[in-house]
Design a protein around this motif. Structure first.
Motif: not given
Length: 230
Positions: A123-128, A184-194
């Motif tokens: 459940y962790c995002p790409p940046e982590w 897909l909005w929630c799973l945007s690669y860039r954190p600022k775009e979520r």
């Protein structure tokens, strides 16, 4: 920390979607014992999905709205959960009301970067995965995207680190374009775009579900009215 944050929440009030700590005790040589409310007819969302498979979008929407409202309550009072997943959502199987549980990974909310995480990797995002840093709101949005995918498809979208980094979920079931759009909005690669929690609640998929629920309630109300003889 868990006790401190749950006490903070208990002092400011009660939210229907957040579990309450009733009391706590220090056990000599054994740490702490927390006494929490136990929802009647409770089943965690993991088992709920395992038994029933992918959920209808209307039910997933009902759960997600309650979860997001609960998270807004937490953030408004300075708490970030940091481990939103199906196992930490308890469903009352009679009323379909939910409660967010398990604050063992929670932390005080801040706008700056976090550099530690005790949550669940899938459940962790790409940046982590990439840099072991993240911010509270983008982390929460990503977790909600994974959770919503899980609800409507019956399983999580990512298992491997590389899949998380690619941030390109493959929908394994028929899911409406509006629901896919929110995921897909929630799973945007860039954190600022979520999205923020408020933006999630105002997304067309969420708003459409609200309109459908209102129409359904009105229809039920009309059908329950006694007929008048002329």
């Amino acid at each position: 920390m868990e006790i401190t944050l749950l006490q903070r929440l208990a002092e400011v009030g009660v939210h229907s979607s957040v579990v309450r700590m009733l009391d706590w005790f220090k056990m000599k040589g054994r740490g702490f014992l927390l006494v929490l409310e136990r929802p009647p007819h409770g089943q965690d969302l993991f088992d709920f999905i395992t038994e029933r498979g992918a959920l209808p979008e209307c039910l997933a929407l009902r759960f997600l709205r309650q979860i997001v409202e609960g998270l807004r309550f937490l953030h408004a009072h300075g708490v970030v959960h940091r481990d939103i997943k199906d196992e930490n959502i308890v469903v009352d199987t009679r009323t379909l009301d939910i409660k967010i549980i398990d604050f063992g990974s929670a932390a005080p909310l801040k706008e700056t970067l976090y550099r530690e995480l005790e949550g669940t990797r899938v459940y962790c995002p790409p940046e982590w995965i990439m840099s072991q840093t993240y911010k509270a709101v983008p982390l929460t949005a990503w977790s909600l995207g994974v959770l919503l995918f899980n609800m409507v498809c019956g399983d999580i979208p990512f298992e491997r680190n590389q899949d998380i980094i690619n941030a390109a979920p493959v929908f394994t079931r028929q899911v409406s374009k509006e629901c896919q759009s929110l995921i897909l909005w929630c799973l945007s690669y860039r954190p600022k775009e979520r999205p923020t929690l408020e933006e999630i609640l105002s997304h067309p998929w969420m708003e459409g579900g609200k309109a459908e629920q209102k129409e359904h309630s009105e229809q039920e109300g009309h059908s329950s009215m006694p007929s008048q003889s002329l």
